[in-house]
Design an enzyme around this catalytic site. Structure first.
Site, PDB file in Angstrom:
ATOM      1  N   THR A 292       1.164  33.972  -8.965  1.00  0.00           N
ATOM      2  CA  THR A 292       0.625  34.905  -9.326  1.00  0.00           C
ATOM      3  C   THR A 292      -0.260  35.001 -10.749  1.00  0.00           C
ATOM      4  O   THR A 292      -1.917  35.824 -10.626  1.00  0.00           O
ATOM      5  CB  THR A 292       1.363  36.174  -8.652  1.00  0.00           C
ATOM      6  OG1 THR A 292       2.266  36.717  -9.748  1.00  0.00           O
ATOM      7  CG2 THR A 292       1.676  36.127  -7.253  1.00  0.00           C
ATOM      8  N   CYS A 293       0.945  35.138 -11.673  1.00  0.00           N
ATOM      9  CA  CYS A 293       0.277  34.745 -12.927  1.00  0.00           C
ATOM     10  C   CYS A 293      -1.034  33.746 -13.266  1.00  0.00           C
ATOM     11  O   CYS A 293      -1.997  34.476 -14.001  1.00  0.00           O
ATOM     12  CB  CYS A 293       1.376  34.247 -13.943  1.00  0.00           C
ATOM     13  SG  CYS A 293       2.013  32.869 -14.080  1.00  0.00           S
TER      14      CYS A 293
END
EC number: 2.3.2.26
Length: 1024
Positions: free
Chosen positions: A991-992
């Site tokens: 998700t980063c």
């Protein structure tokens, strides 16, 4: 030819029937007339007779008053019989004259024939006289029931009728038994007992209770000393005559001892309060659980409290009996307080009234009782007054704390705060305190099942029950218990001696046992903590550090270590997670004192270095459990974050950055448990991950920085966030980080309460802003209850509200005044609108004023306030959390980047978009978006503004084996060449980087099932 027509026959029969019915009706009329005539004649005759009798009675009393005829007992008896025969409301004056005549006859000297009581000795008149005197006395009781002692004329009648009752329920004033008549006393005493038995059956005690309540349950008593003494004497006579039978003791307790503060009014008037060993008999009667319960149920809450006050006052007046019957006395009071506590909890409802001692519960408003409650409170105060405490805690207070030579004072940090001009005072005070006794430490040796320990435990249970029941005077109780400087140190010394080794181990064992003995030991610890916390809170630094009032500094170090370990083990051993009732209250009590000591130590150190840290707690394990959402790790962070070292963490470094630095590019480097920098280059993604981790933790309600609203569970600052020593710095930091996210266009799934966002936007300063309108976004149920007051048609004053707000803060009921002196100002029809707005403003603004200001300060340091003025509250929420519109798959597809051999025409990619558009629901598409970006909503302006852009990468191995794209892997992905079938692996995400890692599946169905499973679990890396 001679036949009668059929019609004529019918007419004949009808006429005959009608004639018969007329004759019958006439007879009934005649009979009714006779009955009516008889009733009228009887009524007229009765009226004539009553008139004649009343004339005879009036003539008799007139002749007696003028002296034309001389009264004797027989004539009084005859005239009384006539008066009782016709007695009704209009004969009250005649009955008054009769009573005066009877009493006057009893005062005549040396004339037995005149004495009214002499007829009791007449062979023919004994039974009729006995019946007559019973009727006369019960009529006196009936009249007493409706008299108002505060009215002068009624007060005179009260005295008259009481004198009648006093005179004929005891032979002590009868002249007939004097001298030679002494032999008659036993027989006449039995007659008195017979009379009292009759009165008791008719409800004698109820009459006395009403009379006492009318005269005493008011701000200024209206009963004279003589009247009050007479009533109490009367109330005792049946009990004494019956040799204190259980039935009469029960009636006495219910009807007389439950009168508000009756012992206070009697204590200086009659010695009978202390005679007959009343207190001991009451204590022993109530010591049987079923009898005590019966009394409490009959009295209900408020009157049980009045009985409790009178018993405590009697105990204060009878120190010897209290000492001898301490065990039973303590048990009785504990049972009664427990009943009051259950009663109040059962009576909780929306329609409640405030009680001056018990707090809020549904009750019948008794204004007389309310007026006398200050006196009842004074009686209750004897329980925590010095004489009673010395008597009950005699075993603890008799302990000698051995003296020792003074030891050097603890080293003081060289701060400006500590360099106060008190060196000489410090030296004298330290020498004084250090020479008093040894340092108290756990030593053990005292059996917990010994009588001494059981007694002290039961006393502690009593006072702990009082603290939890008498909620409105809790601070008074704590203040009373801490008045004696040596009680708490000696109680700590007593605790140190418990069990084989003393200290922590015993109480941890008690937590895992559900026996009565364990509960009592924990109640002792709880009382010690509550009282000590109260004491340390009210002591200033000189009293704590220099004078060392009650506790020595070294003892505070020992105690704080004990408390720290106790709370830690309750959390880490999983006890707190399932704690309810008494165990939960114990935790809050111990934790409360722990935090008071910790905050005191933070302000001015008295503990050694690393005193608060838990060396057996590995930070890596804690963080792992936090990641997994383990409850104990969350609770540890919520309640005792000070046990974890906070050195060189990301928050501490970031919060010190200047504003311009935060607005620039921030590079993040993660450090592993061994202190080694982790590999990885921050290209926006690592900082996004860091930001997401911060936001995920700080907005977690378990941390108690933010709370959720009731109903829609939206976030706002927690009013009790001050449990964190640096909570305002944290709010400012959170404001900066959220501002940075908005500034960078990073959407975060954080739903705020609209009233809080309104304050962030500054709307609350607008002249058009209304607090009451925003209240539903905080608590819709509270809003309904509050606005119902505005629509209340009756007198709002009847609701018993004041301009204050009572709140349960970590186990303590705290009263907040909405305006200065508000708790004594009633809410009326005139000020109810102001009350509603004040209450709404308090809940949404005053309670979180500091937290909100700190958050806004941080947020606006990044985001220009002028930018925010362009947006409404819902629009700002969309700026923070993204758009709540349907996900535009075409827009997402248009701005997707592919790696690892994938491309827009690759069959796995075609399957993916087809599954998302055709097979997945809108909810599943939102779950997919959250899976890959950590937010379920798209950016406000579309996916073109998603940073970093959404990307999909073909992967061949699990994440822990993945070393990045190689020429071989890219070619295999591009040409759909597989090393082995990836059907066993799931899609994962970073998700980063907004990255979806997708295996090269061979079938569309496998892709659909694996993707659906992955997004529903939402676990990212772990399932690869």
């Amino acid at each position: 030819m001679f036949s009668v027509p059929q019609s004529s026959k019918s007419e004949f029969l009808d006429k005959a029937r009608q004639a018969r019915e007329e004759r019958k009706g006439q007879k009934e009329k005649e009979r009714a007339a006779i009955i009516i005539q008889a009733l009228v004649r009887r009524f007229i005759c009765r009226c004539r007779l009553q008139k004649q009798i009343r004339k005879e009675i009036d003539d008799y009393f007139q002749a007696s008053e003028t002296g034309t005829s001389k009264r004797n007992a027989l004539s009084i008896f005859k005239i009384a019989r006539k008066l009782l025969f016709i007695y009704c409301q209009e004969d009250k004056m005649r009955f008054e004259k009769l009573c005066r005549a009877i009493l006057a006859s009893m005062e005549v000297e040396n004339e037995p024939k005149v004495w009214y009581v002499s007829l009791a000795l007449s062979k023919d008149l004994t039974i009729p006289w006995l019946k007559q005197i019973k009727d006369v006395l019960w009529t006196c009781c009936q009249l007493l029931k409706n008299l108002k002692p505060d009215i002068l004329q009624d007060n005179k009648l009260v005295t008259l009728y009481l004198t009648m009752l006093v005179t004929f329920t005891d032979t002590s004033t009868w002249r007939i038994v004097r001298g030679k008549g002494e032999a008659l006393r036993p027989a006449l005493t039995r007659i008195c007992e017979n009379i009292m038995g009759h009165l008791n059956q008719k409800g004698f005690y109820s009459i006395l209770q009403i009379l006492l309540t009318n005269g005493l349950a008011r701000s200024k008593p209206s009963l004279s000393k003589g009247t009050l003494t007479a009533i109490f004497t009367l109330s005792l006579r049946p009990v004494i005559a019956a040799h204190f039978s259980e039935n009469l003791l029960r009636s006495f307790l219910i009807h007389i001892m439950s009168v508000p503060a009756i012992i206070t009014h009697l204590s200086g008037l009659t010695p009978e309060v202390k005679t007959h060993d009343l207190l001991r008999k009451f204590i022993l009667f109530l010591s049987r659980e079923e009898q005590c319960s019966d009394i409490c149920v009959c009295l209900e809450g408020s009157h049980t409290l009045c009985l409790l006050g009178n018993l405590i006052h009697l105990g204060y007046l009878n120190e010897k009996v209290l000492e001898e019957e301490a065990n039973h006395f303590v048990k009785d009071l504990t049972d009664m307080l427990s009943y009051c506590q259950r009663y109040v909890s059962q009576k909780k409802s929306n329609l409640t009234h405030w009680h001056q001692v018990l707090g809020w519960f549904s009750q019948t408003v008794d204004y007389g009782l309310n007026e006398s409650m200050p006196l009842v409170t004074k009686q209750l105060q004897h329980l925590w007054g010095v004489p009673v405490i010395r008597t009950l805690f005699s075993d603890v207070l008799s302990k000698k704390l051995e003296s020792q030579e003074p030891t050097p004072p603890p080293p003081q940090p060289s701060t400006s705060q500590n360099n106060l001009p008190v060196k000489n005072l410090f030296k004298r005070a330290f020498q004084k305190s250090a020479s008093v006794r040894n340092i108290l430490k756990p030593v053990g040796g005292k059996r917990v099942d010994s009588a001494e320990v059981q007694k002290v435990c039961s006393i502690c249970v009593l006072y702990q029950t009082a603290l939890s029941t008498l909620t409105q005077i809790r601070l008074q109780i704590l203040t009373g218990l801490t008045h004696l400087d040596d009680l708490l140190p000696k109680l700590w010394a007593f605790i140190c001696e418990l069990g084989p080794q003393g200290g922590l181990k015993l109480f941890m064992e008690c937590l895992n046992n559900d026996t009565e003995e364990s509960k009592q030991l924990l109640a002792m610890l709880m009382l010690f903590c509550d009282c000590s916390r109260h004491l340390i809170t009210i002591l200033d630094d000189i009293e704590v550090y220099e004078e060392q009032t009650s506790f020595k500094i070294e003892e505070l170090v020992t105690i704080s270590s004990f408390l720290n370990t106790f709370v830690y083990k309750m959390i880490w051993d999983g006890i707190l997670e399932n704690a309810k009732g008494e165990k939960l209250e114990l935790f809050h009590s111990v934790h409360g004192w722990l935090m008071v000591l910790y905050e005191r130590d933070c302000r001015r150190r008295f503990t050694p270095d690393d005193h608060w840290l838990r060396k057996d707690l590995k930070p890596s394990l804690l963080f792992q459990e936090l990641e997994k959402g383990k409850k104990r790790a969350q609770l540890l962070l919520q309640y005792i974050p000070h046990v974890i070292p906070h050195k060189n963490d990301g928050y501490d470094q970031l919060r010190r950055l200047p504003v311009n630095s935060i607005k620039g590019v921030i590079r993040v480097k993660f450090v592993n448990d061994l202190g080694v920098d982790e590999a990885g280059i921050d290209q926006d993604g690592v900082f996004k991950e860091f930001l997401e981790e911060i936001i995920k933790k700080v907005f977690n309600p378990a941390l108690n920085l933010f709370k959720t609203t009731s109903g829609n569970e939206r976030l706002y600052p927690s009013p009790t966030s001050y449990i964190h020593e640096n909570h305002l710095q944290l709010f400012e930091f959170v404001g900066k980080m959220l501002g940075k996210a908005v500034y960078e266009g990073i959407v975060v799934d954080v739903p705020f309460a609209s009233f809080f966002l309104s304050q962030v936007l500054g709307h609350h300063h607008s002249t058009f802003y209304s607090s009451i309108d925003e209240l539903p976004s905080l608590d819709s149920e509270f809003y309904k209850n509050l606005t119902s007051i505005k629509r209340y048609d009756g007198d709002v004053g009847d609701l018993g509200l004041t301009l204050s707000y009572d709140e349960d803060v970590m186990g303590q009921l705290v009263c907040h005044e909405l305006i200065p002196g508000g708790k004594t100002m009633p809410v009326t029809n005139e000020n109810k609108i102001s009350y509603i707005h004040l209450m709404a403003h308090f809940r949404m603004h005053t309670q979180i004023k500091e937290q909100t200001a700190a958050f806004i300060r941080g947020f606006r340091s990044i985001i220009n306030p002028e930018w925010l003025h362009m947006f409404s509250t819902p629009e700002v929420q969309r700026l923070i959390s993204g758009d709540n519109a349907e996900i535009d798959l075409d827009d997402l597809k248009k701005h997707t980047v592919y790696y690892g051999g994938f491309h827009s025409s690759h069959r796995v990619i075609i399957w993916l978009w087809d599954i998302l558009s055709s097979d997945f629901s809108a909810e599943e598409r939102a779950m997919f978006l959250k899976f890959v970006t950590s937010c379920s909503r798209p950016p406000l302006l579309g996916f073109a503004y998603l940073k970093p852009p959404f990307s999909i990468r073909c992967v061949e191995v699990s994440d822990d084996q993945d070393t990045g794209d190689t020429l071989g892997s890219v070619l295999r992905g591009f040409f759909t060449i597989r090393k082995r079938e990836p059907g066993g692996r799931l899609p994962t995400s970073s998700t980063c980087f907004n990255l979806l890692k997708l295996p090269n599946y061979s079938k569309k169905s496998i892709l659909r099932d694996k993707l659906r499973y992955a997004i529903s679990m939402n676990t990212g890396f772990e399932l690869s």
